[in-house]
Design an enzyme around this catalytic site. Structure first.
Site, PDB file in Angstrom:
ATOM      1  N   GLY A  99       0.832  -1.214   0.000  1.00 19.18           N
ATOM      2  CA  GLY A  99       0.000   0.000   0.000  1.00 19.18           C
ATOM      3  C   GLY A  99       0.858   1.253   0.000  1.00 19.18           C
ATOM      4  N   ARG A 124       0.897  -5.208  -5.878  1.00 19.38           N
ATOM      5  CA  ARG A 124       0.988  -6.479  -5.172  1.00 19.38           C
ATOM      6  C   ARG A 124       1.118  -7.542  -6.266  1.00 19.38           C
ATOM      7  NH1 ARG A 124      -2.549  -3.452  -1.954  1.00 19.38           N
ATOM      8  NH2 ARG A 124      -1.702  -3.153   0.135  1.00 19.38           N
ATOM      9  N   ASP A 154       5.226  -5.379   5.802  1.00 14.78           N
ATOM     10  CA  ASP A 154       5.936  -6.620   6.143  1.00 14.78           C
ATOM     11  C   ASP A 154       5.701  -7.729   5.120  1.00 14.78           C
ATOM     12  OD1 ASP A 154       3.385  -6.777   7.121  1.00 14.78           O
ATOM     13  OD2 ASP A 154       3.947  -7.318   9.157  1.00 14.78           O
ATOM     14  N   THR A 209       3.631   2.272   6.139  1.00 12.48           N
ATOM     15  CA  THR A 209       2.210   1.922   6.059  1.00 12.48           C
ATOM     16  C   THR A 209       1.449   2.824   7.010  1.00 12.48           C
ATOM     17  OG1 THR A 209       0.512   0.353   6.762  1.00 12.48           O
ATOM     18  CG2 THR A 209       2.694   0.004   7.639  1.00 12.48           C
ATOM     19  N   ASP A 269      -1.100   2.253   8.558  1.00 12.68           N
ATOM     20  CA  ASP A 269      -1.714   1.559   9.692  1.00 12.68           C
ATOM     21  C   ASP A 269      -0.805   1.516  10.931  1.00 12.68           C
ATOM     22  OD1 ASP A 269      -4.029   1.124   8.313  1.00 12.68           O
ATOM     23  OD2 ASP A 269      -3.509  -0.900   7.669  1.00 12.68           O
ATOM     24  N   ASP A 275       1.355  -0.646  11.816  1.00 16.82           N
ATOM     25  CA  ASP A 275       1.152  -1.961  12.432  1.00 16.82           C
ATOM     26  C   ASP A 275       2.270  -2.953  12.131  1.00 16.82           C
ATOM     27  OD1 ASP A 275       0.652  -2.363   9.774  1.00 16.82           O
ATOM     28  OD2 ASP A 275      -1.260  -3.379  10.044  1.00 16.82           O
ATOM     29  N   ARG A 331      -7.704  -1.819   9.745  1.00 12.17           N
ATOM     30  CA  ARG A 331      -8.484  -3.063   9.847  1.00 12.17           C
ATOM     31  C   ARG A 331      -8.262  -3.762  11.167  1.00 12.17           C
ATOM     32  NH1 ARG A 331      -8.966  -5.133   3.587  1.00 12.17           N
ATOM     33  NH2 ARG A 331      -9.363  -3.020   2.907  1.00 12.17           N
TER      34      ARG A 331
END
Lengths: 320, 320, 320, 320
Positions: free
Chosen positions: A11, A72, A103, A126, A128, A130, A172
């Site tokens: 992303g 991707r 990752d 990212t 996120d 995360d 998410r």
């Protein structure tokens, strides 16, 4: 001259472009020949690899997204396509890779190293936030400030009407964006996948606070809770306030990188090129407890994601 | 109920308003009665002190500057005026102070403590980022992003004309704003009070780089160097580029606080109220090596200002 | 296929890029082959002319400045260089020109038409809004909004300190930017080359208004008045307020074009290509009294610049 | 001194605050005593009416929404409540009203005039730009620029991934926001209630354009089409592009007013006070074909909404 290829994968996130520039600049500074890979892993396979000209990176530091585009690629799971990628690098004398992404991308390049011994250094990026092992991933600060601008705009209306607004952020599994946004926008309600919430208790708290004269109300909900619609109706039904739902969507991903993202990008990128220069093979750049460092990819996989406890404590007050 | 008064003092900085809100909220949460002091030290003397109503702080988190206004007060150096201030606090049952500002303000309140034993907790806030003992002062991130927007705007023109721009940032003794801006805006030249520069060497570097075909050029100069005008002419004379000077001035002080400034404000403010609640007397909140903590005011005075070595290393390349 | 070349010339302005895109798109739509000229008049002479690829213009609508760069060229005054320019066009089948810029550029191309009968259509673009015959020039709205953001930021500080700020805008002969900014930023003082001012009367007005309790004060001064420094000192001496000077400089030229500039750019660009398609030769696109139209270059030269009388009336209150 | 009350009513829009300030200032200038009504029609009934202090309006010109809050009031349809409102005005000597809002509010005050002969002047303010008789309503320019920033942010991501984005704007019956946004953001698809669209033809156009190599794609859809979800899936199914939906919601309503909205606000507000001062009774301020004027409320009701034909022509290319 030995080649270093720079790519973005997964992303997109603000901060990728300044990281590309800094990696190219520092590679040149250390005597390498930098290359840019277009289209991520797909571009490695399809041979979209070019030498960096100064023109390519001289005016990208302030642009959102990634000039290299990202992708991707399922084909990269197959040996034959990884072999094609390896040959594309080999014929240009590229012996090292800098990959800016998440990752999943790091694991793919770890497999690539196992196959062909091409070392890589990973830069976490990212929105996120995360990736285990690091407190910061590129793109988070810009995403938070994009959310801030949207919520401040909504606040103008909320305030004009004594109205409620439910704002859904990305995230998410990880509620970092929602938590940090809730605390910094004066939200009264925050819902994230990591924290339990108690609507009865929230309702009671707000009834006591408003005493029949509700002010405006902002609620921030992470996408992963799947609660935005429900909460929106609940506010109308239970608090008797007119409530509107806003889904921020990909607005959060874009925007010119903030200074923090540009600065982190520079440091991560210099660290990545230095790591490769020292002969290290599969390291991820991290920022942990205020310090920059590296972590081997297998340790990232073993790490637990740790959420800032002070932020969690502030959010818990907004969950009940 | 014991009172806690909250005030801002010294030069204004983005992040002061969210710190005011967070301090008031947390004081209430711990059972104190929060007050707001208008006009800084001058307001303490002149009795401009009011109980916080929810309305006062419910919609300030996103505003630049300080709703409490600030001031510099010479009268506070005199005992009789400090006594007046003390009596204003006493008659309202205010026994603790949260002050958001710079080290001059902290020293003034340290003297006030020596006189009347009214404990205070200090929250560092100055866009110069020059308070020893802490890596971060409120307002810095917002100031950097205001500079970024200005420089990105100038870049549009620079790029259109292959022209040079000299941009002067604030910073009398401390070049942090200029250094971080130079690194994150792709500047080719950076001048700050802390680092030596060598114009001959800079000229040589850029001549080699441009090879007679100059691209656009951005130079960032800290106010304290007193070099903006000279550099502007030097670029014209030596590099033969059309060069324009921009002095950002107080644009850098304002703007809606960034998420980082709002988040740091929350944490500093909660820390300050907690410090007072634990019975501590003259502590400054700090953020050092990635950790929040407190430092007694006398240790702040003894500390050396430490500049981020990675940032300094990146800037040194732009000084020669 | 007949070629149309698109170029930017003179000072850069936001809105040039969307005009380039719209002109290229509409030329294609009408069956022409569009070309882009790099570096303005200089690029015409030096043969920097390329066919437009879709890639060139697909992602420029939101960028400040001009991707074609601009220049001022003394060589174009000489016949031999204009001849070289003509031959560069001729060998590519380019028979028409769209030029985005100021009236100096229009006059240069008018001479070019006299020499070689290459028709052109001019799109007015200059942040000074000083081209006679049209009420609007591309770049003005974006410049005004850049000034707005800077002044709103300064206002945060002004308000925190009850301080005065003098802000100098661009505008050598035409005070439009300063006037519109003064009216829309709540300034108390406005100085522009077109209007007389009376400092005594201003001082009296503000003394009555403040009654010894000055609020913050913003003064907007056009560059062409050469009064910024003097006014800054005058406020300190006469009104006894702490006053700071900010010189906005080229910040005003950049920034992503506003919607208004993008929309005006589209309409001017479509109009320019239509004008050439109708066989017209030396027309300037105008927006006058709410209507789009064209004006022959010789009538532009004869026109008087007309300032919006309602705006002038509002500013006159700030000059005395 | 005769009183003039200023109020906002209906949906909030950027530009309301500068209009409040300009109306209060100009009323004072002409010798009236200005009052502010809180909470719109509801506040008239419930007597939330206060004299303007300079402090109230000195720092509002740059704020989004409305400081007076707004409301929709069913009670105002009943005579008894209108009578209460009238008495609230009468006891303060308020004989004229300035109302900033939409045509529903204007009709309510027209009835109020029929009942009690209190003249009003209406200032059109709604981001939908759908009040017949005027080309411009306050808030439209700011809303468009908020949308622009969001779409430009989404574009960063779209461009990074060669992905499609469907963006839903406000606009139930009137597609002005969507049309102007589509044209100024380089969208390839635009859907609004006023224009027919042909998905087959759109698909064919884009297939020819992309030739199997799709670039990024932006589609703008007005809320009133109820087509956002369908189009999002259609792009995936038919164009085989990964497509994401964003619903901007109330982000569009807020934000600091742009210069254009501030300037229009000043002119409308001065016009409104002048209209009342001339003794006119139920006039709406309009901006039509480049000129400011007034229109009696009954003529507004009879007018047809006219859409800018050049904009419509540009959008029609994006509907098929």
């Amino acid at each position: 001259m030995e080649g270093i290829a720079i790519m973005t994968s997964g992303g997109d996130a603000a901060g990728m472009n300044p990281a590309i520039k800094a990696a190219a600049d520092h590679a040149m500074h250390l005597g390498y020949e930098p290359f840019l890979v277009d289209d991520g892993l797909r571009g490695l396979i399809d041979d979209k690899i070019e030498k960096v000209s100064d023109h390519d990176v001289s005016d990208i530091i302030h642009r959102g997204g990634t000039i290299l585009r990202s992708s991707r690629s399922k084909r990269f799971f197959e040996y034959e396509h990884r072999l094609a990628a390896y040959e594309n690098l080999k014929k240009r004398g590229i012996e090292k890779l800098v990959v800016i992404g998440g990752d999943g991308s790091f694991r793919a390049l770890n497999q690539f190293y196992a196959d062909f011994q091409v070392p890589f250094a990973g830069i976490p990026a990212t929105i996120d936030n995360d990736i285990p092992g690091t407190d910061y991933c590129l793109g988070v600060d810009t995403a938070l400030n994009m959310i801030r601008q949207s919520v401040d705009s909504i606040r103008d209306t909320a305030n004009s009407f004594r109205r409620a607004f439910v704002v859904e952020t990305m995230g998410r599994h990880c509620g970092y964006l929602a938590m940090a946004s809730a605390v910094t926008s004066g939200a009264e309600i925050c819902m994230v996948p990591e924290l339990e919430y108690d609507l009865d208790s929230i309702g009671e708290r707000l009834r006591v606070k408003y005493q029949g004269h509700p002010n405006f109300l902002i609620a921030i909900v992470a996408e992963g809770c799947n609660m935005s619609d429900y909460l929106n109706r609940w506010i109308g039904d239970t608090l008797k306030m007119d409530s509107r739902l806003t889904i921020l969507g990909h607005i959060q991903r874009g925007g010119s990188p903030t200074v923090r993202d540009r600065l982190m990008a520079s440091k991560f990128a210099v660290g990545a090129v230095e790591s490769l220069h020292r002969g290290e093979t599969c390291n991820i750049m991290i920022y942990k407890s205020g310090h920059f460092g590296t972590l081997p990819i297998h340790k990232v996989a073993d790490s637990q994601l740790e959420m800032d406890p002070a932020l969690v404590a502030m959010c818990k007050k907004l969950c009940k």
